[in-house]
Structure formats: structure tokens, C-alpha cells
Design an enzyme around this catalytic site. Structure first.
Site, short mmCIF file in Angstrom:
data_model
loop_
_atom_site.label_atom_id
_atom_site.label_comp_id
_atom_site.label_asym_id
_atom_site.label_seq_id
_atom_site.Cartn_x
_atom_site.Cartn_y
_atom_site.Cartn_z
N HIS A 118 -42.06 39.25 -4.70
CA HIS A 118 -43.39 39.05 -5.28
C HIS A 118 -43.32 38.01 -6.40
O HIS A 118 -42.24 37.61 -6.84
CB HIS A 118 -43.96 40.38 -5.81
CG HIS A 118 -43.20 40.97 -6.95
ND1 HIS A 118 -42.38 42.07 -6.81
CD2 HIS A 118 -43.13 40.63 -8.25
CE1 HIS A 118 -41.86 42.38 -7.98
NE2 HIS A 118 -42.29 41.51 -8.87
P1 TYD Z 1 -42.39 46.53 -7.85
O1 TYD Z 1 -42.85 45.75 -9.03
O2 TYD Z 1 -42.85 46.10 -6.50
O3 TYD Z 1 -40.80 46.67 -7.90
P2 TYD Z 1 -39.60 45.79 -7.26
O4 TYD Z 1 -39.90 44.35 -7.45
O5 TYD Z 1 -38.42 46.25 -8.06
O6 TYD Z 1 -39.46 46.17 -5.83
O7 TYD Z 1 -42.79 48.05 -8.11
C1 TYD Z 1 -42.33 49.10 -7.28
C2 TYD Z 1 -43.39 50.20 -7.28
O8 TYD Z 1 -43.55 50.74 -8.61
C3 TYD Z 1 -44.75 49.72 -6.85
O9 TYD Z 1 -45.35 50.76 -6.06
C4 TYD Z 1 -45.54 49.59 -8.14
C5 TYD Z 1 -44.88 50.61 -9.06
N1 TYD Z 1 -44.88 50.18 -10.48
C6 TYD Z 1 -45.71 50.81 -11.39
O10 TYD Z 1 -46.50 51.72 -11.05
N2 TYD Z 1 -45.68 50.41 -12.69
C7 TYD Z 1 -44.84 49.42 -13.12
O11 TYD Z 1 -44.83 49.09 -14.33
C8 TYD Z 1 -43.99 48.77 -12.16
C9 TYD Z 1 -43.05 47.68 -12.56
C10 TYD Z 1 -44.04 49.20 -10.85
#
Ligand code: TYD
Length: 136
Positions: free
Chosen positions: A53
């Protein structure tokens, strides 16, 4: 220091091999934004790629407080880079509009200091949409 592209900064450490070390991240001192959120990830299997992302506005400083974490980034100008966090004193600054894929060693703990509270609307989760939006 330029804060419009991703780069690694090695933070100062205080201590010694006898006593252990402390490293400090402080708003306005060595973090160029107000820290509004902190999160950490752990137990990510070695064969999993996370990230996938970019963010519209969020700025981040990311540390591997344990283990090794590798970032494959692509900025808004299409510039691709690889950054490796392999020491707790190293921090990767990521400005807005940087696509990232992240891989972890088995013992890695990722600590993120973020400039904004969580907002799903701030994410590009679709690579083509990210490329379309950043195309000049
Ligand atoms: P994501 O940012 O997609 O993590 P990565 O890049 O490590 O795979 O987040 C993973 C999941 O956690 C997604 O469902 C959103 C949730 N999330 C929150 O609810 N709050 C937050 O502050 C973060 C960073 C993620």
C-alpha cells in the site's frame, strides 16, 4: 536532510556494550512531524510480504527494534529502492505517496511512529490507482 523522499537515518545511541543502549525519537528534534500514533507488528512469518500500500498524506518513521526488515519502495516519481533495517538505531523515514512491500526476519518487531491517526481512506491499496494518481 530532505524529507520528501524515503531514507534511512541512524539515530544516536547512548550507552555501552556493558550497560546496553537507549535510542530516542522525539518530535521536532529528530522526527519531523507530531507523532499522533504508534503501532508495532510482530511474529510475521518469513515468507509473508506485508505492506502492499501507499498513503495519501501519512508520514512514518519505522524501526526494526528487533530482527531485520526489508522495504521495497516506489515513490511518487516511480523511483524504486530497497532499504534494510538491520539495527535498532536505524529508522526509515517514509513520506506520503510511497508504495511499499515489506519482508521480515522471523524475530522482527516493526515499530512505526506515524504523523496521523488511523484512517483507511488515507490508503492506496490498489497499485494501479496509486500509479494513476501519481502520474504526471
Ligand atoms: P496495514 O496497514 O494494512 O498493515 P501492513 O502494511 O503491515 O500489512 O494494517 C493491517 C490491518 O490493521 C488492517 O486491517 C488495518 C488495521 N490497522 C488499524 O486498524 N489501525 C492501524 O493503526 C493500523 C496501522 C492498521
Amino acid at each position: 536532510m530532505e524529507y520528501n523522499k524515503p531514507h534511512i537515518i541512524t539515530f544516536d545511541k547512548i550507552g555501552s556494550s556493558h550497560l546496553g543502549y537507549i535510542t530516542i525519537a522525539e518530535t521536532q528534534k529528530n522526527i519531523p512531524f507530531e507523532i499522533k500514533r504508534v503501532y508495532w507488528t510482530y511474529y510475521t512469518p518469513h515468507d509473508v510480504t506485508r505492506g502492499g500500500h501507499a498513503h495519501r498524506a501519512l508520514q512514518q518513521f519505522i524501526f526494526a527494534v528487533s530482527g531485520t526488515i526489508t522495504f521495497n519502495t516506489e515513490d511518487k516519481d516511480g523511483r524504486k529502492e530497497v532499504f534494510t533495517l538491520d539495527h535498532p538505531s536505524k529508522g526509515l523515514y517514509i513520506p506520503k505517496l510511497v508504495w511499499r512491500d515489506i519482508q521480515f526476519s522471523h524475530n522482527a518487531v516493526l515499530l512505526c511512529l506515524a504523523s496521523e491517526v488511523y484512517d483507511e481512506a488515507d490508503y492506496f491499496r490498489d497499485y494501479e490507482e496509486f500509479k494513476k494518481t501519481t502520474a504526471k
